[in-house]
Design a protein around this motif. Structure first.
Motif, PDB file in Angstrom:
ATOM      1  N   LEU B  15       0.852  -1.188   0.000  1.00 56.21           N
ATOM      2  CA  LEU B  15       0.000   0.000   0.000  1.00 56.21           C
ATOM      3  C   LEU B  15       0.889   1.240   0.000  1.00 56.21           C
ATOM      4  N   THR B  16       0.613   2.130  -0.932  1.00 59.56           N
ATOM      5  CA  THR B  16       1.399   3.357  -0.985  1.00 59.56           C
ATOM      6  C   THR B  16       0.482   4.545  -1.230  1.00 59.56           C
ATOM      7  N   THR B  17       0.745   5.624  -0.532  1.00 58.79           N
ATOM      8  CA  THR B  17      -0.054   6.836  -0.670  1.00 58.79           C
ATOM      9  C   THR B  17       0.808   7.933  -1.284  1.00 58.79           C
ATOM     10  N   VAL B  18       0.384   8.395  -2.468  1.00 60.79           N
ATOM     11  CA  VAL B  18       1.131   9.473  -3.127  1.00 60.79           C
ATOM     12  C   VAL B  18       0.677  10.788  -2.498  1.00 60.79           C
ATOM     13  N   GLY B  45      -0.170  -7.862  -4.932  1.00 65.50           N
ATOM     14  CA  GLY B  45      -1.037  -6.734  -5.237  1.00 65.50           C
ATOM     15  C   GLY B  45      -0.412  -5.424  -4.796  1.00 65.50           C
ATOM     16  N   LEU B  46      -0.803  -4.353  -5.480  1.00 66.55           N
ATOM     17  CA  LEU B  46      -0.299  -3.022  -5.155  1.00 66.55           C
ATOM     18  C   LEU B  46      -1.483  -2.058  -5.155  1.00 66.55           C
ATOM     19  N   VAL B  47      -1.661  -1.356  -4.040  1.00 69.39           N
ATOM     20  CA  VAL B  47      -2.720  -0.350  -3.947  1.00 69.39           C
ATOM     21  C   VAL B  47      -2.061   1.023  -3.908  1.00 69.39           C
ATOM     22  N   ILE B  48      -2.372   1.847  -4.904  1.00 69.36           N
ATOM     23  CA  ILE B  48      -1.821   3.206  -4.942  1.00 69.36           C
ATOM     24  C   ILE B  48      -2.947   4.175  -4.596  1.00 69.36           C
ATOM     25  N   ASP B  49      -2.803   4.854  -3.470  1.00 73.66           N
ATOM     26  CA  ASP B  49      -3.827   5.782  -2.979  1.00 73.66           C
ATOM     27  C   ASP B  49      -3.484   7.203  -3.427  1.00 73.66           C
ATOM     28  N   ILE B  50      -4.374   7.790  -4.234  1.00 73.65           N
ATOM     29  CA  ILE B  50      -4.117   9.149  -4.734  1.00 73.65           C
ATOM     30  C   ILE B  50      -5.144  10.150  -4.184  1.00 73.65           C
ATOM     31  N   SER B  51      -5.726   9.814  -3.015  1.00 73.04           N
ATOM     32  CA  SER B  51      -6.786  10.683  -2.481  1.00 73.04           C
ATOM     33  C   SER B  51      -6.266  12.050  -2.050  1.00 73.04           C
ATOM     34  N   SER B  52      -4.948  12.198  -1.875  1.00 68.44           N
ATOM     35  CA  SER B  52      -4.454  13.525  -1.500  1.00 68.44           C
ATOM     36  C   SER B  52      -4.009  14.354  -2.699  1.00 68.44           C
ATOM     37  N   LEU B  53      -4.224  13.832  -3.925  1.00 70.07           N
ATOM     38  CA  LEU B  53      -3.868  14.627  -5.110  1.00 70.07           C
ATOM     39  C   LEU B  53      -5.076  15.442  -5.576  1.00 70.07           C
ATOM     40  N   ASP B  54      -4.941  16.768  -5.539  1.00 67.59           N
ATOM     41  CA  ASP B  54      -6.029  17.656  -5.960  1.00 67.59           C
ATOM     42  C   ASP B  54      -6.161  17.725  -7.473  1.00 67.59           C
ATOM     43  N   GLU B  55      -5.054  17.479  -8.181  1.00 64.22           N
ATOM     44  CA  GLU B  55      -5.173  17.379  -9.633  1.00 64.22           C
ATOM     45  C   GLU B  55      -4.186  16.345 -10.148  1.00 64.22           C
ATOM     46  N   VAL B  56      -4.584  15.708 -11.229  1.00 66.70           N
ATOM     47  CA  VAL B  56      -3.744  14.716 -11.897  1.00 66.70           C
ATOM     48  C   VAL B  56      -3.701  15.099 -13.368  1.00 66.70           C
ATOM     49  N   ASP B  57      -2.540  15.567 -13.815  1.00 65.17           N
ATOM     50  CA  ASP B  57      -2.428  15.911 -15.233  1.00 65.17           C
ATOM     51  C   ASP B  57      -1.990  14.668 -16.011  1.00 65.17           C
ATOM     52  N   GLY B  72       2.781  -5.060 -13.031  1.00 66.74           N
ATOM     53  CA  GLY B  72       2.116  -6.175 -13.688  1.00 66.74           C
ATOM     54  C   GLY B  72       3.098  -7.136 -14.338  1.00 66.74           C
ATOM     55  N   LEU B  73       4.182  -6.582 -14.900  1.00 65.01           N
ATOM     56  CA  LEU B  73       5.193  -7.448 -15.519  1.00 65.01           C
ATOM     57  C   LEU B  73       5.852  -8.344 -14.481  1.00 65.01           C
ATOM     58  N   MET B  74       5.853  -7.881 -13.213  1.00 65.10           N
ATOM     59  CA  MET B  74       6.447  -8.692 -12.135  1.00 65.10           C
ATOM     60  C   MET B  74       5.398  -9.570 -11.457  1.00 65.10           C
ATOM     61  N   GLY B  75       4.168  -9.522 -11.943  1.00 70.78           N
ATOM     62  CA  GLY B  75       3.137 -10.409 -11.413  1.00 70.78           C
ATOM     63  C   GLY B  75       2.297  -9.810 -10.305  1.00 70.78           C
ATOM     64  N   ALA B  76       2.446  -8.525 -10.073  1.00 64.12           N
ATOM     65  CA  ALA B  76       1.620  -7.878  -9.046  1.00 64.12           C
ATOM     66  C   ALA B  76       0.544  -7.036  -9.731  1.00 64.12           C
ATOM     67  N   ARG B  77      -0.681  -7.171  -9.273  1.00 55.95           N
ATOM     68  CA  ARG B  77      -1.798  -6.445  -9.863  1.00 55.95           C
ATOM     69  C   ARG B  77      -1.969  -5.104  -9.137  1.00 55.95           C
ATOM     70  N   THR B  78      -2.207  -4.048  -9.892  1.00 57.39           N
ATOM     71  CA  THR B  78      -2.303  -2.719  -9.296  1.00 57.39           C
ATOM     72  C   THR B  78      -3.740  -2.207  -9.305  1.00 57.39           C
ATOM     73  N   VAL B  79      -4.143  -1.608  -8.197  1.00 60.17           N
ATOM     74  CA  VAL B  79      -5.423  -0.903  -8.132  1.00 60.17           C
ATOM     75  C   VAL B  79      -5.147   0.523  -7.674  1.00 60.17           C
ATOM     76  N   LEU B  80      -5.645   1.457  -8.459  1.00 59.55           N
ATOM     77  CA  LEU B  80      -5.504   2.875  -8.132  1.00 59.55           C
ATOM     78  C   LEU B  80      -6.750   3.286  -7.350  1.00 59.55           C
ATOM     79  N   VAL B  81      -6.574   3.841  -6.160  1.00 56.76           N
ATOM     80  CA  VAL B  81      -7.747   4.148  -5.336  1.00 56.76           C
ATOM     81  C   VAL B  81      -7.746   5.608  -4.877  1.00 56.76           C
ATOM     82  N   GLY B  82      -8.943   6.080  -4.548  1.00 58.20           N
ATOM     83  CA  GLY B  82      -9.065   7.395  -3.922  1.00 58.20           C
ATOM     84  C   GLY B  82      -9.076   8.569  -4.889  1.00 58.20           C
ATOM     85  N   MET B  83      -9.335   8.283  -6.190  1.00 56.36           N
ATOM     86  CA  MET B  83      -9.355   9.411  -7.133  1.00 56.36           C
ATOM     87  C   MET B  83     -10.483  10.363  -6.763  1.00 56.36           C
TER      88      MET B  83
END
Lengths: 138, 127
Positions: B15-18, B45-57, B72-83
Motif C-alpha cells: 500500500l502506498t499513498t502518493v 497486489g499493489l494499492v496506490i492511494d491518490i486521495s491527497s492529489l487535488d489534480e492529476v495531469d 504487472g510485468l512482475m506479477g503484481a496487480r495494481t489498483v488505483l484508489v481514492g481518485m
C-alpha cells in the motif's frame, strides 16, 4: 464587451520545479477568484499541461497569469510562451495522434477541452504561445 | 528521492499513498522503490492511494499507469484508489484513458478487489 485585466503576474518556467510552482499559483488564484472545485481542478490541470509542455518541448519560457473580467463574468487568463522549435503542424498535434509528440498533443488537446477559450500560435523557429481563458464555472 | 513516498506491506499487498507532487526525480524513485518492494516481499497486489492529489495531469496519470504496468510485468496487480471527483471529471473531459490500471473508490475497496482477483486466479489454477 471588452475584456478588463484586473491583475497580471509573470513567472519563469526554466526548471521542473517551476511547473509545480505555476500550478500552485494558478490553483490559489482560481480559488480566490471564486472558481468551484471542479473548475479549479480543470484550470489548474490545464496550467500544468501547458507549463510542462513549455518546459519539456519548449526549452523553457514563461507564464503570465491574469485575472480578467468581461461584463459580469470573472475569469482567469493564462499565457504560456516558450522558446522551443515551434510546431509545424498544429492541427495534427492537437489531434493527439502520433507517437513522438503524443504527450505534447495530449496536453494541448486535453487542455483545449478544459477551458472556455484556447488560442495557439506557433511556427517552426518562433516558439509557441498558448493563451487560455476560463470563466468561473466548470 | 528514494523513499520519498513510503510503501507499506499490508497482508499480501503493498500500500502506498502518493502525498507529494510528482516530478521526474520523485516519479523515477517511486517506480524503482515499488518494483524492488515487490521483489523483496513477493507481494501480489499493489494499492496506490491518490486521495491527497487535488489534480492529476496527463504526466502524473502516465507515471501512475506506467507504475501499474511495471508491477504487472512482475506479477503484481495494481489498483488505483481514492481518485477525487474533480480529478475523474477532469481526466475524462481531457479525453485521457487510464489504460492498464484498475480503480476502486478507496483503500478498503482496493484491497477487497485484489482479494477477489486473487481468488479467481486461484480457482483457475486448481481447475
Amino acid at each position: 464587451m471588452t475584456l478588463r485585466v484586473e491583475s497580471s503576474a509573470e513567472y519563469p518556467i526554466v526548471r521542473e520545479a517551476d511547473v509545480i510552482d505555476v500550478r500552485r499559483r494558478v490553483r490559489k488564484l482560481a480559488q480566490e477568484r471564486g472558481f468551484d472545485t471542479f473548475a479549479t481542478a480543470a484550470l489548474t490541470t490545464g496550467a500544468s499541461e501547458l507549463a510542462r509542455n513549455a518546459w519539456v518541448h519548449g526549452g523553457g519560457g514563461e507564464a503570465r497569469v491574469e485575472e480578467v473580467a468581461d461584463g459580469l463574468r470573472r475569469g482567469v487568463r493564462l499565457t504560456f510562451r516558450d522558446r522551443g522549435p515551434g510546431i509545424a503542424d498544429i492541427e495534427r498535434v492537437l489531434a493527439g495522434g502520433f507517437s513522438t509528440i503524443r504527450s505534447l498533443g495530449l496536453g494541448l488537446s486535453g487542455t483545449r477541452r478544459l477551458v472556455d477559450e484556447f488560442e495557439i500560435d506557433s511556427s517552426p523557429g518562433r516558439g509557441t504561445v498558448v493563451v487560455v481563458t476560463k470563466w468561473t464555472r466548470f | 528521492m528514494r523513499g520519498a513516498i513510503p510503501i507499506l506491506r499490508v497482508g499480501p499487498n503493498l500500500l502506498t499513498t502518493v502525498h507529494v507532487e510528482l516530478d521526474d526525480n520523485i516519479a523515477d524513485a517511486f517506480q524503482q522503490d515499488v518494483l524492488q518492494a515487490i521483489e523483496r516481499t513477493g507481494a501480489k497486489g499493489l494499492v496506490i492511494d491518490i486521495s491527497s492529489l487535488d489534480e492529476v495531469d496527463t504526466y502524473v496519470a502516465r507515471v501512475l499507469a506506467d507504475t501499474g504496468r511495471m508491477a504487472g510485468l512482475m506479477g503484481a496487480r495494481t489498483v488505483l484508489v481514492g481518485m477525487r471527483p474533480e480529478v475523474a471529471a477532469t481526466l475524462v473531459r481531457m479525453g485521457y484513458a487510464m489504460e492498464g490500471v484498475e480503480t476502486a473508490l478507496d483503500v478498503d475497496d482496493g484491497i477487497a478487489l485484489l482479494a477477489v482477483r486473487r481468488s479467481v486466479a486461484g480457482a483457475k489454477d486448481t481447475a
